[in-house]
Design a protein around this motif. Structure first.
Motif, short mmCIF file in Angstrom:
data_model
loop_
_atom_site.label_atom_id
_atom_site.label_comp_id
_atom_site.label_asym_id
_atom_site.label_seq_id
_atom_site.Cartn_x
_atom_site.Cartn_y
_atom_site.Cartn_z
N LEU A 92 -17.02 -20.75 -21.77
CA LEU A 92 -16.90 -19.66 -20.79
C LEU A 92 -16.90 -18.31 -21.47
N VAL A 93 -16.33 -18.24 -22.66
CA VAL A 93 -16.31 -17.02 -23.48
C VAL A 93 -16.84 -17.38 -24.85
N GLY A 103 -17.95 -12.89 -22.07
CA GLY A 103 -18.16 -13.94 -21.09
C GLY A 103 -19.59 -14.46 -21.13
N THR A 104 -19.72 -15.75 -20.89
CA THR A 104 -21.03 -16.40 -20.94
C THR A 104 -22.03 -15.74 -20.00
N PHE A 105 -21.57 -15.28 -18.81
CA PHE A 105 -22.51 -14.70 -17.86
C PHE A 105 -22.94 -13.28 -18.25
N ARG A 112 -24.36 -22.34 -21.66
CA ARG A 112 -23.91 -21.90 -20.33
C ARG A 112 -23.80 -23.13 -19.44
N PRO B 67 -13.68 -16.86 -15.93
CA PRO B 67 -13.58 -16.23 -17.27
C PRO B 67 -14.94 -15.83 -17.84
N ALA B 68 -16.02 -16.46 -17.38
CA ALA B 68 -17.36 -16.18 -17.93
C ALA B 68 -17.94 -14.86 -17.43
N LEU B 69 -17.24 -14.17 -16.51
CA LEU B 69 -17.71 -12.87 -16.01
C LEU B 69 -17.38 -11.73 -16.98
N ALA B 70 -16.48 -11.95 -17.92
CA ALA B 70 -16.00 -10.85 -18.78
C ALA B 70 -17.14 -10.22 -19.57
N GLY B 71 -17.27 -8.92 -19.48
CA GLY B 71 -18.30 -8.21 -20.23
C GLY B 71 -19.46 -7.74 -19.37
N LEU B 72 -19.45 -8.08 -18.07
CA LEU B 72 -20.53 -7.62 -17.18
C LEU B 72 -20.29 -6.20 -16.65
N ILE B 147 -25.75 -16.55 -13.91
CA ILE B 147 -25.85 -15.08 -13.96
C ILE B 147 -26.12 -14.72 -15.40
N LYS B 148 -27.10 -13.85 -15.60
CA LYS B 148 -27.42 -13.37 -16.94
C LYS B 148 -27.56 -11.86 -16.90
N PRO B 149 -27.29 -11.18 -18.01
CA PRO B 149 -27.63 -9.75 -18.05
C PRO B 149 -29.13 -9.56 -17.96
#
Lengths: 152, 152
Positions: A92-93, A103-105, A112, B67-72, B147-149
């Motif tokens: 996840l991170v 974060g993976t996303f 992922r 938790p995978a949203l961190a950094g968006l 979700i990807k950047p």
């Protein structure tokens, strides 16, 4: 899963967070073909593909799905979706080189929950059994999921 | 499958070609959340999303994957992959309105072997449980895959 998150085990680097994946899949995928690239393993893959200067690669389409290629002739670009089947799915991170925990996303990493890559490729030629393209970044033999037209 | 292709049955329009799908899936997907849109059914969906002027929508993320949203935060755009689970998967050639028979891989139709939509969305806000976005084109409740950047 968030409650069961752990850090630093199973090969995760310090700062990385793994979660327990669900017990069952929610839907299924068909492999429609394979990516043929000069990259024999992950170490040989470029960080990102280059649709202009990258090496010539091939999208081999399984016979059953070849009728679906009709109409791609003459298009300059396609969007290819492919399945990074060598990547773990539970992080996840992550702590990519040169960055703190992210974060993976917020990353394009193949690691992922659903390791589906989406790449814009230059379409060089349409053949009866597949497509010649530039811009792939994946290991030779990577399963192909979808091809769509792309408008830059 | 190509040998077993048929035309005009099972609701296919004249000129359309359906193939028999493989007997089993090759890989599995986890739904990481749901798309929340004002579109109650397929008839209400726009033909393509509008990342600038489209309605405000929400990507609800399941607790396990948050938790995978961190950094968006602060990114202007994301690429979202979602699963068009109401679409049939067996059409190889389709006859969209105003066009002759065209291969599925030359169309952006949700009808395809792996009905995965890929859309560039404007990221409006990052909340603990999901993302506010513009640019979705799908039915309310559509399963979210990734979700990807995105760098325009």
């Amino acid at each position: 899963m968030a409650d069961g998150a752990t850090s630093g085990k199973d090969g995760a680097r310090p700062g990385e967070i793994a979660g327990a994946l669900p017990d069952a899949f929610d839907a299924g995928l068909y492999f429609i073909g394979r990516c043929r690239t000069p990259f024999a393993d992950r170490a040989a893959c470029p960080h990102t593909g280059d649709a202009e200067a990258g090496p010539l690669c091939r999208l081999d389409i399984a016979p059953a799905f070849r009728p679906a290629l009709a109409g791609l002739e003459g298009r300059p670009f396609i969007l290819a979706l492919y399945f990074m089947d060598q990547a773990r799915r539970d992080l996840l991170v992550q702590t990519p080189h040169g960055r703190g925990p992210t974060g993976t996303f917020a990353l394009r990493s193949p690691v992922r929950p659903n390791p589906i890559a989406a790449s814009v490729l230059r379409l060089i030629a349409v053949e009866p059994s597949g497509l010649l393209v530039r811009g792939l970044d994946c290991v030779d033999g990577t399963p192909l999921l979808d091809i769509k037209p792309h408008r830059p």
